[in-house]
Scaffold this motif. Structure first.
Motif, PDB file in Angstrom:
ATOM      1  N   ALA A   1     -12.753  -0.134   9.068  1.00 52.51           N
ATOM      2  CA  ALA A   1     -13.841  -1.057   8.254  1.00 52.51           C
ATOM      3  C   ALA A   1     -13.667  -2.485   8.434  1.00 52.51           C
ATOM      4  O   ALA A   1     -14.575  -3.311   8.316  1.00 52.51           O
ATOM      5  CB  ALA A   1     -13.827  -0.656   6.716  1.00 52.51           C
ATOM      6  N   GLU A   2     -12.500  -2.936   8.792  1.00 53.92           N
ATOM      7  CA  GLU A   2     -12.042  -4.419   9.107  1.00 53.92           C
ATOM      8  C   GLU A   2     -11.960  -4.807  10.407  1.00 53.92           C
ATOM      9  O   GLU A   2     -11.995  -6.022  10.607  1.00 53.92           O
ATOM     10  CB  GLU A   2     -10.791  -4.656   8.486  1.00 53.92           C
ATOM     11  CG  GLU A   2     -10.726  -4.160   7.055  1.00 53.92           C
ATOM     12  CD  GLU A   2     -11.518  -5.195   6.032  1.00 53.92           C
ATOM     13  OE1 GLU A   2     -11.882  -6.212   6.296  1.00 53.92           O
ATOM     14  OE2 GLU A   2     -12.186  -4.697   5.110  1.00 53.92           O
ATOM     15  N   LEU A   3     -11.907  -4.007  11.401  1.00 56.23           N
ATOM     16  CA  LEU A   3     -11.645  -4.161  12.891  1.00 56.23           C
ATOM     17  C   LEU A   3     -12.893  -4.957  13.364  1.00 56.23           C
ATOM     18  O   LEU A   3     -12.501  -5.762  14.317  1.00 56.23           O
ATOM     19  CB  LEU A   3     -11.378  -3.156  13.719  1.00 56.23           C
ATOM     20  CG  LEU A   3     -10.143  -2.321  13.272  1.00 56.23           C
ATOM     21  CD1 LEU A   3      -9.871  -1.310  14.276  1.00 56.23           C
ATOM     22  CD2 LEU A   3      -8.751  -3.279  13.875  1.00 56.23           C
TER      23      LEU A   3
ATOM     24  N   ALA B   1      -3.452  13.316   6.575  1.00 53.33           N
ATOM     25  CA  ALA B   1      -4.452  13.089   5.812  1.00 53.33           C
ATOM     26  C   ALA B   1      -4.280  11.612   5.121  1.00 53.33           C
ATOM     27  O   ALA B   1      -5.216  10.801   4.842  1.00 53.33           O
ATOM     28  CB  ALA B   1      -4.563  13.927   4.298  1.00 53.33           C
ATOM     29  N   ARG B   2      -3.075  11.100   4.796  1.00 48.63           N
ATOM     30  CA  ARG B   2      -2.571   9.872   4.358  1.00 48.63           C
ATOM     31  C   ARG B   2      -3.030   8.831   5.325  1.00 48.63           C
ATOM     32  O   ARG B   2      -3.627   7.754   5.594  1.00 48.63           O
ATOM     33  CB  ARG B   2      -1.152   9.889   4.027  1.00 48.63           C
ATOM     34  CG  ARG B   2      -0.992  10.042   2.582  1.00 48.63           C
ATOM     35  CD  ARG B   2       0.540   9.410   2.237  1.00 48.63           C
ATOM     36  NE  ARG B   2       1.684  10.055   2.946  1.00 48.63           N
ATOM     37  CZ  ARG B   2       2.439   9.265   3.542  1.00 48.63           C
ATOM     38  NH1 ARG B   2       2.517   7.978   3.649  1.00 48.63           N
ATOM     39  NH2 ARG B   2       3.677   9.882   3.909  1.00 48.63           N
ATOM     40  N   ALA B   3      -2.671   9.273   6.739  1.00 46.12           N
ATOM     41  CA  ALA B   3      -2.819   8.330   7.947  1.00 46.12           C
ATOM     42  C   ALA B   3      -4.293   8.148   8.055  1.00 46.12           C
ATOM     43  O   ALA B   3      -4.818   7.228   8.274  1.00 46.12           O
ATOM     44  CB  ALA B   3      -2.485   8.934   9.185  1.00 46.12           C
ATOM     45  N   ASP B   4      -5.220   9.206   7.978  1.00 47.18           N
ATOM     46  CA  ASP B   4      -6.632   9.105   8.153  1.00 47.18           C
ATOM     47  C   ASP B   4      -7.318   8.383   7.040  1.00 47.18           C
ATOM     48  O   ASP B   4      -7.945   7.693   7.421  1.00 47.18           O
ATOM     49  CB  ASP B   4      -7.451  10.429   7.961  1.00 47.18           C
ATOM     50  CG  ASP B   4      -6.872  11.474   9.068  1.00 47.18           C
ATOM     51  OD1 ASP B   4      -6.390  10.979  10.158  1.00 47.18           O
ATOM     52  OD2 ASP B   4      -7.197  12.683   9.148  1.00 47.18           O
ATOM     53  N   GLY B   5      -6.704   8.141   6.027  1.00 44.45           N
ATOM     54  CA  GLY B   5      -7.242   7.237   4.906  1.00 44.45           C
ATOM     55  C   GLY B   5      -6.876   5.829   5.041  1.00 44.45           C
ATOM     56  O   GLY B   5      -7.739   4.883   5.076  1.00 44.45           O
ATOM     57  N   VAL B   6      -5.740   5.636   5.763  1.00 46.45           N
ATOM     58  CA  VAL B   6      -5.407   4.451   6.167  1.00 46.45           C
ATOM     59  C   VAL B   6      -6.263   3.651   7.397  1.00 46.45           C
ATOM     60  O   VAL B   6      -6.720   2.519   7.404  1.00 46.45           O
ATOM     61  CB  VAL B   6      -3.762   4.184   6.560  1.00 46.45           C
ATOM     62  CG1 VAL B   6      -3.474   2.955   7.078  1.00 46.45           C
ATOM     63  CG2 VAL B   6      -2.965   4.463   5.254  1.00 46.45           C
TER      64      VAL B   6
ATOM     65  N   ASP C   1       0.914  -1.390   0.032  1.00 43.37           N
ATOM     66  CA  ASP C   1       0.010   0.034   0.123  1.00 43.37           C
ATOM     67  C   ASP C   1       0.760   1.229  -0.085  1.00 43.37           C
ATOM     68  O   ASP C   1       1.591   1.296   0.979  1.00 43.37           O
ATOM     69  CB  ASP C   1      -1.023   0.066   1.331  1.00 43.37           C
ATOM     70  CG  ASP C   1      -1.930   1.011   1.343  1.00 43.37           C
ATOM     71  OD1 ASP C   1      -1.879   2.248   0.634  1.00 43.37           O
ATOM     72  OD2 ASP C   1      -3.238   0.685   1.761  1.00 43.37           O
ATOM     73  N   GLU C   2       0.796   2.151  -1.274  1.00 40.15           N
ATOM     74  CA  GLU C   2       1.801   3.116  -1.411  1.00 40.15           C
ATOM     75  C   GLU C   2       1.453   4.230  -0.186  1.00 40.15           C
ATOM     76  O   GLU C   2       2.370   5.105   0.172  1.00 40.15           O
ATOM     77  CB  GLU C   2       1.534   3.919  -2.596  1.00 40.15           C
ATOM     78  CG  GLU C   2       2.001   3.055  -3.782  1.00 40.15           C
ATOM     79  CD  GLU C   2       3.496   3.103  -3.955  1.00 40.15           C
ATOM     80  OE1 GLU C   2       4.047   3.878  -3.421  1.00 40.15           O
ATOM     81  OE2 GLU C   2       3.956   1.988  -4.820  1.00 40.15           O
ATOM     82  N   ARG C   3       0.350   4.386   0.428  1.00 40.48           N
ATOM     83  CA  ARG C   3      -0.118   5.335   1.498  1.00 40.48           C
ATOM     84  C   ARG C   3       0.845   5.008   2.695  1.00 40.48           C
ATOM     85  O   ARG C   3       1.021   5.818   3.556  1.00 40.48           O
ATOM     86  CB  ARG C   3      -1.322   5.221   1.754  1.00 40.48           C
ATOM     87  CG  ARG C   3      -2.328   5.563   0.623  1.00 40.48           C
ATOM     88  CD  ARG C   3      -3.930   5.410   1.163  1.00 40.48           C
ATOM     89  NE  ARG C   3      -4.098   3.874   1.438  1.00 40.48           N
ATOM     90  CZ  ARG C   3      -5.322   3.495   1.978  1.00 40.48           C
ATOM     91  NH1 ARG C   3      -6.253   4.356   2.295  1.00 40.48           N
ATOM     92  NH2 ARG C   3      -5.522   2.164   2.353  1.00 40.48           N
ATOM     93  N   LEU C   4       1.528   3.904   2.803  1.00 36.27           N
ATOM     94  CA  LEU C   4       2.311   3.703   4.192  1.00 36.27           C
ATOM     95  C   LEU C   4       3.950   3.829   4.078  1.00 36.27           C
ATOM     96  O   LEU C   4       4.620   3.742   4.794  1.00 36.27           O
ATOM     97  CB  LEU C   4       2.372   2.195   4.526  1.00 36.27           C
ATOM     98  CG  LEU C   4       1.234   1.710   5.429  1.00 36.27           C
ATOM     99  CD1 LEU C   4      -0.227   2.037   4.868  1.00 36.27           C
ATOM    100  CD2 LEU C   4       1.141   0.235   5.822  1.00 36.27           C
ATOM    101  N   VAL C   5       4.209   4.590   2.784  1.00 40.13           N
ATOM    102  CA  VAL C   5       5.272   5.371   2.734  1.00 40.13           C
ATOM    103  C   VAL C   5       5.820   6.194   3.841  1.00 40.13           C
ATOM    104  O   VAL C   5       4.894   6.994   4.402  1.00 40.13           O
ATOM    105  CB  VAL C   5       5.773   5.821   1.248  1.00 40.13           C
ATOM    106  CG1 VAL C   5       5.525   4.776   0.471  1.00 40.13           C
ATOM    107  CG2 VAL C   5       4.777   7.174   1.189  1.00 40.13           C
ATOM    108  N   GLU C   6       7.195   6.432   3.982  1.00 36.94           N
ATOM    109  CA  GLU C   6       7.468   7.361   5.347  1.00 36.94           C
ATOM    110  C   GLU C   6       7.121   8.862   4.888  1.00 36.94           C
ATOM    111  O   GLU C   6       7.050   9.263   3.599  1.00 36.94           O
ATOM    112  CB  GLU C   6       8.983   6.994   5.513  1.00 36.94           C
ATOM    113  CG  GLU C   6       9.511   7.851   6.520  1.00 36.94           C
ATOM    114  CD  GLU C   6       8.880   7.776   7.881  1.00 36.94           C
ATOM    115  OE1 GLU C   6       7.832   8.285   8.208  1.00 36.94           O
ATOM    116  OE2 GLU C   6       9.532   7.359   8.797  1.00 36.94           O
TER     117      GLU C   6
END
Length: 200
Positions: A136-138, A125-130, A81-86
Motif C-alpha cells: 500500500a506504500e510502495l 499469514a503474518r508475513a502476508d499481512g505485513v 510492529d509486533e507482526r515482525l517478531v521471529e
C-alpha cells in the motif's frame, strides 16, 4: 509497477545466533560483533539505495531488543510492529537443530512441527499481512523492515508467491539485507544476503 522496494534487514549477531540456537521470544542484546554489523548495515542501505535516496516511506521493526538496537545503530527510526517478531519455535527455543534432531531425527523447521510454537502457515499469514501494508506504500517509495532471519526469509518467499517453506532457499545472515523489487508489476528478488564486507 511500483516505485519503491522492500528492504529486509536482519538484526546483528547475538550470542545465540552466533551458535545457531533458535531465538524467537528470548530477548537478547547484540554482541559487539553484532553492533558493528548493525552500524555497517546502515552504510550498506545508503550504498544500495544511493546517497540521494529519499527517506523510507514506511519503516517497521520487531519489538525484540536485538532488532531495535540494530535499527538504532543503522540510523533508522522505525515504528514497532509486533507482526515482525521471529517465528515462534515453542519448545525448541534456545536449541540448535542438531540438539533437536537427537529426539526428532531429520527435523527441519521449514517442514516439521515446532511443539508449542507456530506453524509455517501461521508465519506465512503474518508475513502476508505485513506485505499487504508494504504494498500500500510502495507507490510512494521504499520500505524497510528490521527483524529476524527466518521470518524475513518467509516474507521473501511470500513476496514471490511461494509457500513459507520456500524460505529455506533464501539465505539471510545476521546483519544481512534482502531487497524485494518488481519487474513491470511482477514481484522480483533484487538482492539476497548483502553484507558490508570487511566492516562486520
Amino acid at each position: 509497477m511500483t516505485q519503491g522496494r522492500i528492504y529486509l534487514l536482519r538484526h546483528g549477531e547475538t550470542e545465540w545466533s552466533l551458535t545457531g540456537r533458535h531465538t524467537s521470544y528470548t530477548d537478547l542484546s547484540l554482541i559487539e560483533q553484532g553492533r558493528r554489523g548493525a552500524a555497517s548495515a546502515g552504510e550498506l542501505l545508503t550504498d544500495v539505495r544511493g546517497p540521494d535516496a529519499p527517506p523510507f516511506v514506511l519503516a517497521l521493526c520487531s519489538p525484540r531488543r536485538r532488532a531495535t538496537e540494530t535499527a538504532e545503530l543503522a540510523g533508522l527510526s522505525p515504528t514497532i510492529d509486533e507482526r515482525l517478531v521471529e517465528w515462534n519455535y515453542g519448545e525448541y527455543e534456545g536449541l540448535t537443530t542438531p540438539e533437536i534432531r537427537k529426539t526428532v531425527p531429520g527435523w527441519l523447521l521449514w517442514n516439521d512441527p515446532t511443539p508449542g510454537g507456530e506453524t509455517a502457515e501461521q508465519v506465512a499469514a503474518r508475513a502476508d499481512g505485513v506485505l499487504a501494508d508494504c504494498r500500500a506504500e510502495l507507490d510512494k517509495g521504499d520500505v524497510v523492515l528490521i527483524g529476524h532471519g527466518h521470518f524475513s526469509r518467509v516474507i521473501t518467499a511470500r513476496w514471490l508467491g511461494l509457500p513459507a517453506s520456500a524460505g529455506i532457499g533464501f539465505k539471510l545472515d545476521a546483519g544481512g539485507l534482502n531487497v524485494l523489487g518488481d519487474e513491470r508489476g511482477e514481484p522480483r528478488l533484487d538482492h539476497v544476503n548483502l553484507i558490508e564486507v570487511g566492516k562486520v
